[in-house]
Design a protein around this motif. Structure first.
Motif, PDB file in Angstrom:
ATOM      1  N   ALA A 116       0.851  -1.124  -0.192  1.00 51.85           N
ATOM      2  CA  ALA A 116       0.004  -0.092   0.230  1.00 51.85           C
ATOM      3  C   ALA A 116       0.881   1.648   0.330  1.00 51.85           C
ATOM      4  O   ALA A 116       1.602   1.592   0.918  1.00 51.85           O
ATOM      5  CB  ALA A 116      -0.710   0.399   0.788  1.00 51.85           C
ATOM      6  N   GLY A 117       0.884   1.952  -1.241  1.00 54.52           N
ATOM      7  CA  GLY A 117       1.341   3.038  -0.884  1.00 54.52           C
ATOM      8  C   GLY A 117       3.159   3.099  -1.366  1.00 54.52           C
ATOM      9  O   GLY A 117       4.037   3.850  -0.333  1.00 54.52           O
ATOM     10  N   GLY A 118       3.854   1.388  -1.415  1.00 57.85           N
ATOM     11  CA  GLY A 118       4.763   1.377  -1.662  1.00 57.85           C
ATOM     12  C   GLY A 118       5.150   1.014  -0.304  1.00 57.85           C
ATOM     13  O   GLY A 118       6.244   0.261  -0.404  1.00 57.85           O
ATOM     14  N   ASP A 119       4.831   0.230   0.570  1.00 57.17           N
ATOM     15  CA  ASP A 119       4.555  -0.319   2.653  1.00 57.17           C
ATOM     16  C   ASP A 119       4.081  -1.879   1.697  1.00 57.17           C
ATOM     17  O   ASP A 119       3.268  -1.888   1.156  1.00 57.17           O
ATOM     18  CB  ASP A 119       3.765   0.506   3.232  1.00 57.17           C
ATOM     19  N   ASP A 120       5.173  -2.537   2.283  1.00 58.52           N
ATOM     20  CA  ASP A 120       4.880  -3.852   2.304  1.00 58.52           C
ATOM     21  C   ASP A 120       4.259  -4.388   3.110  1.00 58.52           C
ATOM     22  O   ASP A 120       4.502  -4.558   4.859  1.00 58.52           O
ATOM     23  CB  ASP A 120       6.223  -4.767   1.364  1.00 58.52           C
ATOM     24  N   LEU A 121       2.429  -5.005   3.418  1.00 58.81           N
ATOM     25  CA  LEU A 121       1.647  -4.931   4.297  1.00 58.81           C
ATOM     26  C   LEU A 121       1.847  -6.567   4.251  1.00 58.81           C
ATOM     27  O   LEU A 121       1.178  -7.539   5.211  1.00 58.81           O
ATOM     28  CB  LEU A 121       0.593  -4.153   4.741  1.00 58.81           C
ATOM     29  N   THR A 122       2.480  -7.509   3.474  1.00 62.52           N
ATOM     30  CA  THR A 122       1.775  -8.673   3.712  1.00 62.52           C
ATOM     31  C   THR A 122       2.303  -9.536   4.629  1.00 62.52           C
ATOM     32  O   THR A 122       3.313  -9.584   5.169  1.00 62.52           O
ATOM     33  CB  THR A 122       3.187  -9.454   2.414  1.00 62.52           C
ATOM     34  N   GLY A 123       1.538  -9.982   5.248  1.00 64.59           N
ATOM     35  CA  GLY A 123       1.757 -11.393   6.188  1.00 64.59           C
ATOM     36  C   GLY A 123       1.264 -10.623   7.633  1.00 64.59           C
ATOM     37  O   GLY A 123       1.853 -10.692   8.882  1.00 64.59           O
ATOM     38  N   LEU A 124       1.468  -8.686   7.386  1.00 64.00           N
ATOM     39  CA  LEU A 124       1.612  -8.506   8.817  1.00 64.00           C
ATOM     40  C   LEU A 124       0.098  -8.190   9.676  1.00 64.00           C
ATOM     41  O   LEU A 124      -0.890  -8.738   8.966  1.00 64.00           O
ATOM     42  CB  LEU A 124       1.512  -6.767   8.253  1.00 64.00           C
ATOM     43  N   ARG A 125       0.129  -8.268  11.021  1.00 66.81           N
ATOM     44  CA  ARG A 125      -1.796  -8.560  11.568  1.00 66.81           C
ATOM     45  C   ARG A 125      -2.213  -7.403  10.967  1.00 66.81           C
ATOM     46  O   ARG A 125      -1.889  -6.280  10.667  1.00 66.81           O
ATOM     47  CB  ARG A 125      -1.133  -8.392  13.565  1.00 66.81           C
ATOM     48  N   PRO A 126      -3.196  -7.633  11.489  1.00 64.28           N
ATOM     49  CA  PRO A 126      -4.673  -6.316  11.045  1.00 64.28           C
ATOM     50  C   PRO A 126      -4.247  -5.238  11.407  1.00 64.28           C
ATOM     51  O   PRO A 126      -4.377  -4.393  11.298  1.00 64.28           O
ATOM     52  CB  PRO A 126      -5.748  -6.942  11.650  1.00 64.28           C
ATOM     53  N   GLU A 127      -3.981  -4.723  13.555  1.00 67.40           N
ATOM     54  CA  GLU A 127      -3.485  -3.328  13.663  1.00 67.40           C
ATOM     55  C   GLU A 127      -2.727  -2.728  12.948  1.00 67.40           C
ATOM     56  O   GLU A 127      -2.519  -1.622  12.855  1.00 67.40           O
ATOM     57  CB  GLU A 127      -3.426  -3.497  15.107  1.00 67.40           C
ATOM     58  N   ARG A 128      -1.639  -3.468  12.266  1.00 63.72           N
ATOM     59  CA  ARG A 128      -0.721  -2.571  11.808  1.00 63.72           C
ATOM     60  C   ARG A 128      -0.745  -2.035  10.158  1.00 63.72           C
ATOM     61  O   ARG A 128      -0.463  -1.734  10.266  1.00 63.72           O
ATOM     62  CB  ARG A 128       1.043  -3.891  11.432  1.00 63.72           C
ATOM     63  N   VAL A 129      -1.732  -3.586   9.550  1.00 68.35           N
ATOM     64  CA  VAL A 129      -2.765  -3.007   8.086  1.00 68.35           C
ATOM     65  C   VAL A 129      -3.117  -1.826   8.704  1.00 68.35           C
ATOM     66  O   VAL A 129      -2.829  -1.262   7.598  1.00 68.35           O
ATOM     67  CB  VAL A 129      -3.473  -4.298   7.868  1.00 68.35           C
ATOM     68  N   ARG A 130      -3.979  -1.852   9.663  1.00 72.29           N
ATOM     69  CA  ARG A 130      -4.778  -0.142  10.051  1.00 72.29           C
ATOM     70  C   ARG A 130      -3.706   0.639  10.161  1.00 72.29           C
ATOM     71  O   ARG A 130      -4.019   2.146   9.460  1.00 72.29           O
ATOM     72  CB  ARG A 130      -5.531  -1.351  11.088  1.00 72.29           C
ATOM     73  N   ALA A 131      -2.853   0.774  10.545  1.00 73.10           N
ATOM     74  CA  ALA A 131      -2.213   1.703  10.867  1.00 73.10           C
ATOM     75  C   ALA A 131      -1.098   2.029   9.689  1.00 73.10           C
ATOM     76  O   ALA A 131      -1.004   2.857   9.685  1.00 73.10           O
ATOM     77  CB  ALA A 131      -1.232   1.414  11.843  1.00 73.10           C
ATOM     78  N   ALA A 132      -1.127   1.252   8.691  1.00 75.41           N
ATOM     79  CA  ALA A 132      -0.985   1.842   7.761  1.00 75.41           C
ATOM     80  C   ALA A 132      -1.582   2.603   6.517  1.00 75.41           C
ATOM     81  O   ALA A 132      -0.911   2.798   5.583  1.00 75.41           O
ATOM     82  CB  ALA A 132      -0.218   0.563   6.720  1.00 75.41           C
ATOM     83  N   GLY A 133      -2.887   2.184   6.836  1.00 71.31           N
ATOM     84  CA  GLY A 133      -3.670   3.314   6.815  1.00 71.31           C
ATOM     85  C   GLY A 133      -5.193   2.108   5.513  1.00 71.31           C
ATOM     86  O   GLY A 133      -5.947   3.025   4.968  1.00 71.31           O
ATOM     87  N   VAL A 134      -4.784   1.355   5.866  1.00 74.65           N
ATOM     88  CA  VAL A 134      -6.043   0.199   4.895  1.00 74.65           C
ATOM     89  C   VAL A 134      -7.459  -0.617   5.991  1.00 74.65           C
ATOM     90  O   VAL A 134      -6.751  -0.807   6.620  1.00 74.65           O
ATOM     91  CB  VAL A 134      -5.068  -0.720   4.855  1.00 74.65           C
ATOM     92  N   ALA A 135      -8.401  -0.274   5.561  1.00 74.95           N
ATOM     93  CA  ALA A 135      -9.581  -0.741   6.955  1.00 74.95           C
ATOM     94  C   ALA A 135     -10.220  -1.147   6.184  1.00 74.95           C
ATOM     95  O   ALA A 135     -10.617  -1.097   4.605  1.00 74.95           O
ATOM     96  CB  ALA A 135     -10.292   0.731   6.869  1.00 74.95           C
ATOM     97  N   ALA A 136     -10.750  -2.176   6.330  1.00 76.26           N
ATOM     98  CA  ALA A 136     -12.088  -2.392   6.309  1.00 76.26           C
ATOM     99  C   ALA A 136     -13.330  -2.519   6.425  1.00 76.26           C
ATOM    100  O   ALA A 136     -12.711  -3.274   7.669  1.00 76.26           O
ATOM    101  CB  ALA A 136     -11.087  -4.969   6.134  1.00 76.26           C
ATOM    102  N   VAL A 137     -14.089  -3.168   5.780  1.00 76.09           N
ATOM    103  CA  VAL A 137     -15.742  -2.953   5.993  1.00 76.09           C
ATOM    104  C   VAL A 137     -16.180  -4.598   6.623  1.00 76.09           C
ATOM    105  O   VAL A 137     -15.942  -4.973   4.564  1.00 76.09           O
ATOM    106  CB  VAL A 137     -16.402  -2.495   5.647  1.00 76.09           C
ATOM    107  N   PRO A 138     -15.959  -5.498   6.772  1.00 81.19           N
ATOM    108  CA  PRO A 138     -16.570  -6.886   6.653  1.00 81.19           C
ATOM    109  C   PRO A 138     -17.687  -7.271   5.963  1.00 81.19           C
ATOM    110  O   PRO A 138     -18.690  -6.750   6.247  1.00 81.19           O
ATOM    111  CB  PRO A 138     -15.845  -7.393   8.102  1.00 81.19           C
ATOM    112  N   GLU A 139     -17.672  -8.068   5.850  1.00 83.67           N
ATOM    113  CA  GLU A 139     -19.235  -8.614   4.971  1.00 83.67           C
ATOM    114  C   GLU A 139     -20.479  -8.915   6.483  1.00 83.67           C
ATOM    115  O   GLU A 139     -19.731  -8.908   7.962  1.00 83.67           O
ATOM    116  CB  GLU A 139     -19.157  -9.976   4.425  1.00 83.67           C
ATOM    117  N   GLY A 140     -21.664  -8.466   6.480  1.00 85.41           N
ATOM    118  CA  GLY A 140     -22.572  -8.550   7.329  1.00 85.41           C
ATOM    119  C   GLY A 140     -22.178  -7.090   8.168  1.00 85.41           C
ATOM    120  O   GLY A 140     -22.323  -7.838   9.304  1.00 85.41           O
TER     121      GLY A 140
END
Ligand code: ATP
Length: 296
Positions: A116-140
């Motif tokens: 994301a934006g040049g940052d490799d997020l592969t395999g990072l834990r969810p809180e690290r992914v969120r901190a990197a600026g990627v938010a998910a709204v899960p199904e349901g």
């Protein structure tokens, strides 16, 4: 989420080798309207959304995911540019949610990368992914049913500096003023549409650069969907890269500039919404039997 246990417990990036496994997969068919392409191949139409500015994309490359011992994503390539809505369509079981969960850090890929934006997020834990600026709204729309709306929003700000949380919550409520008078209500007592708004607002509290929305319209009345559509368009206009995951194409074609179709873990179509609106028959190839399920 027990899905994490299905994956290797390493935090190292998986191998990047994600080429298609079979010669048949190499039989890419470019069309003037869009590009039917095999798993793992980059877009061939020269109109990749990130052309010239890859650092501004959320990029999934060669993503392979196994769940319950079975491969469910077979080397998916996809780009979500900032400032645009991108749609991912596919029938039940195509692997759409698995892709979202993997990008969000809730599932671990066996191969491929998420950048994301040049940052490799592969395999990072969810809180690290969120901190990197990627938010998910899960199904349901999985809100915390027993907590108040206000507390759901505060919890969503857990990754922010404490003093910034009230402003981030206020900004999210501003996007959905409907939530304003509901702040003391337990989230579980909200209507489906209100819960979807709360789930979206929770994602916004984290001030994402990229927003992944899994099944925006699932179970919602058309009038509620019509309320949410311009909000997503507005978020994109403010610079957020939105990935809209939908089983049905009506909403997606309205909102998205670019569309991917996922079929049984493989991207089978990539093109613009305009191309699909002009030639809806293109979807039949990509969707196989699934096109008959569409309510578009
Ligand atoms: N928890 C799980 N354990 C094992 N396999 C799973 C699990 N969840 C989903 N799968 C399998 O993974 C594959 C992809 O499912 P996924 O939910 O990602 O598809 P989808 O496109 O989001 O479908 P839908 O539109 O029905 O939500 C399916 O074959 C499904 O049976």
């Amino acid at each position: 989420m027990d899905d994490m246990n299905e994956e290797p417990q390493t935090t190292a990036s998986p191998p990047r080798d994600a080429r298609p496994e079979t010669a048949a997969n190499n039989a890419a068919q470019s069309t003037e309207q869009g590009t039917a392409r095999p798993t793992g191949q980059p877009a061939e139409d020269g109109a990749a959304p990130s052309a010239g500015q890859p650092a501004e994309d959320l990029r999934v490359e060669g993503l392979k995911v196994t769940r319950g011992g079975r491969a469910v994503l077979h080397g998916v390539d996809l780009a979500v540019p900032r400032g645009k809505v991108t749609a991912l369509l596919g029938a039940n079981g195509a692997g759409k949610s698995s892709l979202v969960l993997t990008v969000a850090g809730l599932l671990r890929p066996t191969a491929g990368t998420v950048v994301a934006g040049g940052d490799d997020l592969t395999g990072l834990r969810p809180e690290r992914v969120r901190a990197a600026g990627v938010a998910a709204v899960p199904e349901g729309h999985r809100v915390l049913a027993d907590l108040s709306v206000a507390d759901n929003l505060r919890v969503a700000g857990a990754g922010l500096p404490k003093r910034e949380v009230p402003a981030a919550v206020a900004a999210a409520v501003e996007v959905f003023p409907e939530l304003h008078d509901l702040t003391d209500r337990p989230a579980g007592t909200l209507s489906g549409g209100q819960q979807q708004m709360l789930a979206l607002a929770q994602a916004l509290v984290a001030r994402p650069r990229y927003l992944l929305v899994d099944e925006l319209s699932l179970g919602l009345a058309p009038v509620v969907v019509a309320r949410l559509v311009p909000v997503l368009a507005d978020l994109a206009a403010r610079g957020i890269g939105v990935l809209l995951i939908e089983q049905f194409m009506g909403v997606a074609l309205k909102l998205a500039e670019r569309v991917y179709v996922l079929d049984r873990g493989r991207i089978t179509y990539e093109g613009t919404s305009q191309q699909l609106r002009d030639s809806p028959d293109l979807l039949h190839t990509a969707y196989l039997g699934a096109a008959s399920n569409s309510n578009a």
